[in-house]
Design a protein around this motif. Structure first.
Motif, PDB file in Angstrom:
ATOM      1  N   PHE A 263      -0.877   6.873  10.367  1.00 51.78           N
ATOM      2  CA  PHE A 263       0.244   7.622  10.930  1.00 51.78           C
ATOM      3  C   PHE A 263       1.522   7.521  10.105  1.00 51.78           C
ATOM      4  N   PRO A 264       2.041   6.324   9.788  1.00 53.21           N
ATOM      5  CA  PRO A 264       3.344   6.280   9.114  1.00 53.21           C
ATOM      6  C   PRO A 264       3.237   6.468   7.612  1.00 53.21           C
ATOM      7  N   LEU A 265       4.345   6.868   7.020  1.00 52.38           N
ATOM      8  CA  LEU A 265       4.475   6.995   5.571  1.00 52.38           C
ATOM      9  C   LEU A 265       5.941   6.747   5.238  1.00 52.38           C
ATOM     10  N   TRP A 276       4.612   3.930   0.653  1.00 50.91           N
ATOM     11  CA  TRP A 276       3.762   3.017   1.421  1.00 50.91           C
ATOM     12  C   TRP A 276       3.117   3.764   2.583  1.00 50.91           C
ATOM     13  N   VAL A 277       1.906   3.356   2.925  1.00 56.10           N
ATOM     14  CA  VAL A 277       1.231   3.811   4.125  1.00 56.10           C
ATOM     15  C   VAL A 277       0.676   2.585   4.842  1.00 56.10           C
ATOM     16  N   PHE A 278       0.250   2.788   6.088  1.00 55.44           N
ATOM     17  CA  PHE A 278      -0.340   1.699   6.865  1.00 55.44           C
ATOM     18  C   PHE A 278      -1.594   2.252   7.534  1.00 55.44           C
ATOM     19  N   PRO A 279      -2.755   2.115   6.867  1.00 64.40           N
ATOM     20  CA  PRO A 279      -3.976   2.773   7.360  1.00 64.40           C
ATOM     21  C   PRO A 279      -4.447   2.227   8.702  1.00 64.40           C
ATOM     22  N   LYS A 294      -8.001  -6.041  10.359  1.00 64.50           N
ATOM     23  CA  LYS A 294      -7.312  -6.697   9.243  1.00 64.50           C
ATOM     24  C   LYS A 294      -6.190  -5.783   8.741  1.00 64.50           C
ATOM     25  N   PRO A 295      -5.024  -5.835   9.375  1.00 65.64           N
ATOM     26  CA  PRO A 295      -3.954  -4.896   9.033  1.00 65.64           C
ATOM     27  C   PRO A 295      -3.374  -5.161   7.652  1.00 65.64           C
ATOM     28  N   ALA A 296      -2.945  -4.078   6.997  1.00 65.10           N
ATOM     29  CA  ALA A 296      -2.315  -4.190   5.686  1.00 65.10           C
ATOM     30  C   ALA A 296      -1.559  -2.909   5.382  1.00 65.10           C
ATOM     31  N   ALA A 297      -0.462  -3.056   4.656  1.00 65.66           N
ATOM     32  CA  ALA A 297       0.197  -1.909   4.041  1.00 65.66           C
ATOM     33  C   ALA A 297      -0.467  -1.641   2.695  1.00 65.66           C
ATOM     34  N   TYR A 298      -0.367  -0.410   2.240  1.00 66.91           N
ATOM     35  CA  TYR A 298      -0.821  -0.045   0.904  1.00 66.91           C
ATOM     36  C   TYR A 298       0.321   0.644   0.174  1.00 66.91           C
ATOM     37  N   ARG A 299       0.575   0.168  -1.040  1.00 67.37           N
ATOM     38  CA  ARG A 299       1.677   0.703  -1.847  1.00 67.37           C
ATOM     39  C   ARG A 299       1.138   1.396  -3.088  1.00 67.37           C
TER      40      ARG A 299
END
Length: 377
Positions: A263-265, A276-279, A294-299
């Protein structure tokens, strides 16, 4: 660069909180709740004056409204005329269920605000958010109304208009997104809008040429390169470099086991190649949890050509929350700070552009939206 004390604005399912930080972002003071028990869909500090707070509130017994504060929440005043659809002679018109998105106008129009609602509507205020009127053609245009679908369509908490993005070079040039209904561009101050759908996937079995079936989750325009837009979509992550009109799916470069659904970007305020996104879990049943718990941001630092997982300090397992489309934001410090609010009421922060994370608050209600500002006295 910003040198004032930041304030993090937290909108939740049951009220609003303000976190006041020091200049080093080391210590934060929690202020609230404001509007306890009421749904806050968005809370924004006007970046043009650093004083005006606008809150999109659903009060239950009174319905949807807006509140304003000129003293960082010490006192609030209800808008004299909140967003509402035009009335019809037979009373059959639509009703605003809630205001979902608040967007300050450009610096050249210091009293202008825009709002997107559920069901899909676009509204404008020219007096700092006190009185609102329907804006543009799309609220009642028959073609756009057909594309919007019914109020039973779309996301679980209702269809909505969001991601109002204004070209900093030209206030007549703006973009909006509708869930459902797609992404649209206006170059004439909202008098007309044109769909921007080329290259975007839709759910299997639906016609990608029909705007109704397009579900953009979040669209962002690069502040320092306004001819570039990024989109987190129901069906992937995309980039558009104008004057092209075809979106490129940069989410194909995400790890296959994680996917590119979320959802976010968030964009870097100075580097158009960094985002960044947060899958979340994009399985067909859409559990709306972090992948594998297992939450994580991706850059990405190269416009989406490659991605780096950023999970240091976040829970390593059994964390089944996710992040809503407005619940991730960035500050403007020299070394960027990132902030994430979760559906389980946790607030996470990174002072090093996502390389490490720490929890600022727990046990809040479900977090709907985050934004950050720098108050001016």
């Amino acid at each position: 660069m910003a040198s004032a004390h930041p304030v993090l604005l937290v909108a939740t399912r049951k009220g609003a909180w303000l976190l006041h930080g020091d200049t080093g972002r080391q210590h934060w003071r929690l202020d609230g709740p404001h509007f306890l028990g009421q749904i806050i869909n968005h809370l924004v500090l006007d970046p043009r004056n650093g004083r005006t707070l606008l809150a999109a509130v659903s009060t239950g017994h009174l319905g949807p409204t807006l509140f304003r504060s000129a003293d960082l929440g010490a006192s609030w005043q209800e808008a004299a005329r909140p967003p509402a659809f035009a009335t019809t002679a037979d009373g059959s018109g639509r009703s605003v269920k809630h205001t979902f998105w608040l967007e300050p106008g450009p610096a050249s129009e210091p009293e202008v605000w825009y709002a997107g609602t559920s069901p899909q509507g676009l509204f404008r205020s020219a007096d700092g958010g006190d009185t609102w009127a329907p804006f543009s053609c799309l609220n009642d245009d028959p073609t756009f109304r057909e594309w919007m679908g019914t109020e039973q369509d779309g996301t679980p908490d209702g269809p909505k208009l969001h991601s109002i993005q204004i070209d900093p070079r030209d206030p007549q040039h703006l973009y909006i997104a509708m869930s459902g209904g797609g992404v649209h561009e206006s170059t004439d101050g909202g008098r007309s809008f044109t769909p921007l759908l080329d290259g975007l996937a839709v759910v299997e079995g639906f016609d990608r040429n029909t705007p109704t079936f397009h579900d953009p989750h979040c669209v962002r325009l690069c502040p320092t390169l306004p001819d570039r837009l990024y989109q987190q979509n129901h069906c992937g992550i995309y980039r558009l470099d104008r004057p092209a009109t075809t979106w490129q799916r940069i989410g194909d470069n995400m790890p296959a086991e994680v996917g590119d659904i979320g959802f976010p970007l968030v964009l870097h305020p100075r580097d158009p190649d960094t985002l960044w996104v947060f899958p979340m879990n994009g399985d067909t049943v859409w559990p709306r949890t972090s992948p594998d718990g297992k939450p994580a941001a991706y850059r990405s630092r190269n416009g989406g050509a490659s991605w780096q997982r950023q999970d240091h300090g976040l829970p390593a397992e059994q964390a089944w929350w996710t992040v809503k489309r407005q619940a991730m934001c960035a500050d403007t410090e020299a070394t960027l700070g990132l902030y994430v609010g979760t559906t389980s009421g946790e607030l996470w922060a990174s002072r090093d552009e996502g390389d490490s994370w720490q929890c600022l608050a727990r046990h809040l209600p479900e977090i709907y939206a985050l934004s950050i500002g720098y108050p001016q006295t």
